[in-house]
Design a protein around this motif. Structure first.
Motif, PDB file in Angstrom:
ATOM      1  N   ILE A 293      57.964  24.014  -3.484  1.00  0.00           N
ATOM      2  CA  ILE A 293      57.832  22.848  -2.644  1.00  0.00           C
ATOM      3  C   ILE A 293      58.357  21.793  -3.350  1.00  0.00           C
ATOM      4  CG2 ILE A 293      56.112  21.154  -1.641  1.00  0.00           C
ATOM      5  CD1 ILE A 293      54.380  23.657  -1.177  1.00  0.00           C
ATOM      6  N   ARG A 294      59.120  21.184  -2.867  1.00  0.00           N
ATOM      7  CA  ARG A 294      59.952  19.571  -3.353  1.00  0.00           C
ATOM      8  C   ARG A 294      59.217  18.966  -4.151  1.00  0.00           C
ATOM      9  NH1 ARG A 294      65.048  18.533  -2.956  1.00  0.00           N
ATOM     10  NH2 ARG A 294      65.392  19.572  -1.114  1.00  0.00           N
ATOM     11  N   GLY A 295      59.237  18.387  -5.285  1.00  0.00           N
ATOM     12  CA  GLY A 295      58.466  17.453  -6.085  1.00  0.00           C
ATOM     13  C   GLY A 295      59.336  16.256  -6.229  1.00  0.00           C
ATOM     14  N   GLY A 296      58.880  15.612  -7.355  1.00  0.00           N
ATOM     15  CA  GLY A 296      59.861  14.500  -7.760  1.00  0.00           C
ATOM     16  C   GLY A 296      60.601  14.477  -8.957  1.00  0.00           C
ATOM     17  N   THR A 297      60.887  15.681  -9.075  1.00  0.00           N
ATOM     18  CA  THR A 297      61.772  16.179 -10.428  1.00  0.00           C
ATOM     19  C   THR A 297      62.772  17.340  -9.888  1.00  0.00           C
ATOM     20  OG1 THR A 297      60.627  17.928 -11.283  1.00  0.00           O
ATOM     21  CG2 THR A 297      59.902  15.875 -12.152  1.00  0.00           C
ATOM     22  N   PRO A 298      63.729  17.600 -10.656  1.00  0.00           N
ATOM     23  CA  PRO A 298      64.809  18.532 -10.219  1.00  0.00           C
ATOM     24  C   PRO A 298      64.447  19.703 -10.374  1.00  0.00           C
ATOM     25  CG  PRO A 298      65.891  17.013 -11.983  1.00  0.00           C
ATOM     26  CD  PRO A 298      64.288  16.564 -11.894  1.00  0.00           C
ATOM     27  N   HIS A 299      63.013  19.964 -10.588  1.00  0.00           N
ATOM     28  CA  HIS A 299      62.591  21.388 -10.782  1.00  0.00           C
ATOM     29  C   HIS A 299      62.802  22.221  -9.571  1.00  0.00           C
ATOM     30  CE1 HIS A 299      59.070  24.168 -10.114  1.00  0.00           C
ATOM     31  NE2 HIS A 299      59.287  24.376 -11.433  1.00  0.00           N
ATOM     32  N   PHE A 300      62.608  21.681  -8.292  1.00  0.00           N
ATOM     33  CA  PHE A 300      62.564  22.233  -7.187  1.00  0.00           C
ATOM     34  C   PHE A 300      64.229  22.958  -6.852  1.00  0.00           C
ATOM     35  CE2 PHE A 300      64.476  22.239  -2.832  1.00  0.00           C
ATOM     36  CZ  PHE A 300      63.439  22.981  -2.013  1.00  0.00           C
TER      37      PHE A 300
ATOM     38  N   TYR B  22      66.394  23.655  -9.475  1.00  0.00           N
ATOM     39  CA  TYR B  22      66.848  24.701 -10.616  1.00  0.00           C
ATOM     40  C   TYR B  22      65.919  25.887 -10.192  1.00  0.00           C
ATOM     41  CZ  TYR B  22      68.308  20.668 -13.259  1.00  0.00           C
ATOM     42  OH  TYR B  22      69.089  19.395 -13.879  1.00  0.00           O
ATOM     43  N   VAL B  23      64.654  25.896  -9.726  1.00  0.00           N
ATOM     44  CA  VAL B  23      64.006  27.106  -9.571  1.00  0.00           C
ATOM     45  C   VAL B  23      64.584  27.531  -8.156  1.00  0.00           C
ATOM     46  CG1 VAL B  23      61.651  28.244  -9.142  1.00  0.00           C
ATOM     47  CG2 VAL B  23      62.002  26.288 -10.831  1.00  0.00           C
ATOM     48  N   SER B  24      64.788  26.728  -7.247  1.00  0.00           N
ATOM     49  CA  SER B  24      65.126  27.400  -5.949  1.00  0.00           C
ATOM     50  C   SER B  24      66.805  28.176  -6.293  1.00  0.00           C
ATOM     51  CB  SER B  24      65.577  26.502  -4.822  1.00  0.00           C
ATOM     52  OG  SER B  24      64.315  25.765  -4.557  1.00  0.00           O
ATOM     53  N   SER B  25      67.504  27.412  -6.925  1.00  0.00           N
ATOM     54  CA  SER B  25      68.823  28.041  -7.124  1.00  0.00           C
ATOM     55  C   SER B  25      68.688  29.259  -7.714  1.00  0.00           C
ATOM     56  CB  SER B  25      69.659  26.883  -7.649  1.00  0.00           C
ATOM     57  OG  SER B  25      71.087  27.412  -7.937  1.00  0.00           O
ATOM     58  N   ALA B  26      67.997  29.392  -8.960  1.00  0.00           N
ATOM     59  CA  ALA B  26      67.985  30.461 -10.090  1.00  0.00           C
ATOM     60  C   ALA B  26      67.183  31.636  -9.035  1.00  0.00           C
ATOM     61  CB  ALA B  26      67.367  30.105 -11.148  1.00  0.00           C
ATOM     62  N   ALA B  27      66.218  31.425  -8.381  1.00  0.00           N
ATOM     63  CA  ALA B  27      65.520  32.687  -7.648  1.00  0.00           C
ATOM     64  C   ALA B  27      66.484  33.148  -6.721  1.00  0.00           C
ATOM     65  CB  ALA B  27      64.226  31.932  -6.839  1.00  0.00           C
ATOM     66  N   THR B  28      67.064  32.199  -5.900  1.00  0.00           N
ATOM     67  CA  THR B  28      68.005  32.625  -4.983  1.00  0.00           C
ATOM     68  C   THR B  28      69.192  33.403  -5.256  1.00  0.00           C
ATOM     69  OG1 THR B  28      67.139  30.734  -3.123  1.00  0.00           O
ATOM     70  CG2 THR B  28      69.456  31.872  -2.922  1.00  0.00           C
ATOM     71  N   ASP B  29      70.038  32.926  -6.189  1.00  0.00           N
ATOM     72  CA  ASP B  29      71.105  33.460  -6.795  1.00  0.00           C
ATOM     73  C   ASP B  29      70.542  34.904  -7.714  1.00  0.00           C
ATOM     74  OD1 ASP B  29      72.525  31.499  -6.293  1.00  0.00           O
ATOM     75  OD2 ASP B  29      72.489  30.469  -8.215  1.00  0.00           O
TER      76      ASP B  29
END
Length: 163
Positions: free
Chosen positions: A83-90, A92-99
């Motif tokens: 779930i999107r938050g206020g930092t770039p974490h979303f 990074y994790v979305s891209s890493a998990a998907t890729d």
């Protein structure tokens, strides 16, 4: 709604498939719905004794999916929610998990059920989690798609007619 136009699900016999589910632990309510949907799809498709593995979060899905693929499973269903938050974490994790999950599918030539929700807020995730009142059941959908892909891959390996 993203579910518009989805194919009709007609369960078919998958009793001969070895299937594992790897599910993240963050966002427990959403994950309960996703996992329940996946298990329902497995039951309806007659998958016997699926293996369920829990991991801390969505970032860990690819490495565990890869380990399961290396053990000879025909399909691995990956379930998580970011779930999107206020930092770039979303991002990074979305891209890493998907890729990472795409890499597992291609490197191991295995069906991966992509049940990773990437949502702007918790309500979007709840709407897709297959819970009472949800408009979609992405756990079920990801599992059904992976099973159909696994059957198709088996037919290709056996050089069966696909038409």
């Amino acid at each position: 709604m993203s579910g518009d136009g989805s194919p009709q699900d007609r369960p078919f016999d998958c009793h001969d498939l070895r299937v594992a589910v790897v599910a993240a632990s963050w966002h427990e309510r959403v994950m309960t719905g996703l996992l329940d949907g996946a298990l329902d799809a497995l039951r309806r498709h007659q998958v016997e004794s699926p293996v369920v593995v829990r991991v801390p979060g969505s970032f860990e899905l690819p490495v565990v999916a890869s380990a399961l693929a290396a053990q000879g499973f025909d399909a691995v269903i990956a379930l998580g929610v970011i779930i999107r938050g206020g930092t770039p974490h979303f991002e990074y994790v979305s891209s890493a998990a998907t890729d990472g999950l795409a890499r597992v599918a291609l490197d191991h030539n295995i069906a991966i059920g992509f049940g990773l929700l990437t949502c702007d807020n918790e309500q979007q995730a709840l709407d897709r989690a297959g819970l009472e009142g949800s408009s979609e059941d992405k756990g079920y959908e990801a599992t059904s798609a992976a099973l159909l892909t696994a059957v198709t891959l088996k037919r290709i390996r056996r050089r069966e007619h696909l038409g």
